[in-house]
Write an enzyme that holds these catalytic residues in place. Sequence first.
Site, PDB file in Angstrom:
ATOM      1  N   TYR A   1      14.941  81.308  55.195  1.00  0.00           N
ATOM      2  CA  TYR A   1      15.698  81.960  54.118  1.00  0.00           C
ATOM      3  C   TYR A   1      14.825  82.426  52.954  1.00  0.00           C
ATOM      4  CZ  TYR A   1      19.307  79.850  56.918  1.00  0.00           C
ATOM      5  OH  TYR A   1      20.075  79.483  57.981  1.00  0.00           O
TER       6      TYR A   1
ATOM      7  N   PRO B   1      20.422  74.879  64.884  1.00  0.00           N
ATOM      8  CA  PRO B   1      19.522  74.672  63.755  1.00  0.00           C
ATOM      9  C   PRO B   1      18.698  75.932  63.457  1.00  0.00           C
ATOM     10  CG  PRO B   1      18.587  73.690  65.728  1.00  0.00           C
ATOM     11  CD  PRO B   1      19.946  74.223  66.114  1.00  0.00           C
TER      12      PRO B   1
ATOM     13  N   CYS C   1      11.428  91.152  36.269  1.00  0.00           N
ATOM     14  CA  CYS C   1      12.035  91.331  34.955  1.00  0.00           C
ATOM     15  C   CYS C   1      13.370  90.617  34.902  1.00  0.00           C
ATOM     16  CB  CYS C   1      12.217  92.815  34.673  1.00  0.00           C
ATOM     17  SG  CYS C   1      10.657  93.658  34.733  1.00  0.00           S
TER      18      CYS C   1
HETATM   19  C1  LIG Z   1      23.598  79.612  58.875  1.00  0.00           C
HETATM   20  C2  LIG Z   1      24.175  79.127  60.128  1.00  0.00           C
HETATM   21  C3  LIG Z   1      23.423  78.255  60.943  1.00  0.00           C
HETATM   22  C4  LIG Z   1      22.070  77.752  60.578  1.00  0.00           C
HETATM   23  O1  LIG Z   1      22.058  76.981  59.426  1.00  0.00           O
HETATM   24  P1  LIG Z   1      20.747  76.164  59.046  1.00  0.00           P
HETATM   25  O2  LIG Z   1      21.080  75.533  57.739  1.00  0.00           O
HETATM   26  O3  LIG Z   1      19.635  77.136  58.932  1.00  0.00           O
HETATM   27  O4  LIG Z   1      20.518  75.177  60.139  1.00  0.00           O
HETATM   28  C5  LIG Z   1      23.981  77.867  62.141  1.00  0.00           C
HETATM   29  N1  LIG Z   1      25.212  78.308  62.522  1.00  0.00           N
HETATM   30  C6  LIG Z   1      25.932  79.143  61.764  1.00  0.00           C
HETATM   31  C7  LIG Z   1      27.251  79.589  62.251  1.00  0.00           C
HETATM   32  C8  LIG Z   1      25.455  79.568  60.537  1.00  0.00           C
HETATM   33  O5  LIG Z   1      26.189  80.389  59.793  1.00  0.00           O
END
Ligand SMILES: *Cc1c(COP(=O)(O)O)cnc(C)c1O
Length: 463
Positions: free
Chosen positions: A421, A321, A391
């Site tokens: 993010y 996560p 812009c």
């Molecule tokens: C982006 C990603 C995550 C995390 O995703 P979340 O939506 O932030 O939980 C976990 N594992 C992999 C391989 C990812 O690319």
Amino acid sequence: MSRSAHPAGPRHADVYPEGHYSAPPADLNGLDEKVWAKTVTRNDAGVTTVGGIEVTRLAEEFGTPAYFLDEADFRARCRAWADAFGKDADVFYAGKAFLSRAVVKWLHEEGLNLDVCSGGELTTALDAGMPADRIAFHGNNKSPEEIERAVRVGVGRIVLDSFQEIVRVAHIAQSLGKRQRVQIRVTVGVEAHTHEFIATAHEDQKFGIPLAGGQAAEAVRRALQLDGLEVIGIHSHIGSQIFDTSGFEVAAHRVVGLLKQIRDEHGVELPEIDLGGGLGIAYTPDDDPREPHDIAKALNEIVTRECEAARLRTPRISVEPGRAIVGPTAFTLYEVGTIKPLEGLRTYVSVDGGMSDNIRTALYDAEYSVALVSRRSDAEPMLSRVVGKHCESGDIVVKDAFLPADLAPGDLIAVPATGAYCRSMASNYNHALRPPVVAVADGEARVIVRRETEEDLLRLDVG
Ligand SMILES: *Cc1c(COP(=O)(O)O)cnc(C)c1O
């Protein structure tokens, strides 16, 4: 409609245009605990506080725009995930959601592992003292230099993403006299977003090796033959902002199918499976994320059941996560600038940041909520669109939300659930200075990532 000093734009439900909103909330001063970090509240004077500090004071001391991160909430979420999965599973925080040295330290202290997907993230993790064996290295196009460094420092696992990489990592590990622990990332033909998932036969995307057509089985076959690799498991990541475990159910079913095939063909039971991340959070009060405990229980049951059916030993599970840990713990604080009511449409509220500090709305059509936080207001709700100062007409932070009709330049508004993010995807568009991240805990605030300065911009511009 009469025009006042702050013309409020459309007010009545029957004249609202199409949009991404439901009826205005009964009380615009309310702060729905679903979308705000745990210690956020409004004090008797009507000012919002986090970690016991008023946002007005924070704005004075740190400026706007800025991200404020509730450290206690972050740590509590780490513990909740670690406790939910327990000793027989591993939780990897996905560093790409937001990574800084302070965050690495908290993760380390709370017993989590860490996913990185670039040399820069690896450097941050190691510099802040994360033990290498608790780091997983991801990415669909890791450079030879990145791979060499990861192997050299001894990362706990490299997640292999292509046939070329299998050979490359094996070769590098062997030339360093090492045997690298690896997982193989497969695409299982499930794409999950929010409440729905789609099961497809083929995977049309850059990540992973498709199960379809026996490609993943072939990848495992090759990896098992290479001395530089110790294949510890299979990895699958099915999407993002997922609320429902049914997509994981299909993914687990297919991954276990592969484990069974590997056992039958090679006599090897791979000891681990990684189900990836992607668990959803509440960006608006309409979202209902599940608790880590429920998710852990569901995933454990799914994997156990599938393995029993396949007569396999249940492998060790890991999850990754990112958003679900850091997302809810931070909000972005902005100062209101120009306010532009468009008759019959909505009121455009400009803030001192925008797509440079939150690209998600422009990129993914993401939904956010927003609140006036520097004071209380009992004015009528005003359908608003919070936009930045860039812009670009797509420079929208919050597409549709209700703010009080007496909103004025100089007010502070905050967008919750921006921990994931946002800073990590921030840009210098229009030579914007990327905002600081300020950690707040127990009445104290400290900068963990400082604001960029114009000197920083000029330093990169070498003429
Ligand atoms: C982006 C990603 C995550 C995390 O995703 P979340 O939506 O932030 O939980 C976990 N594992 C992999 C391989 C990812 O690319």
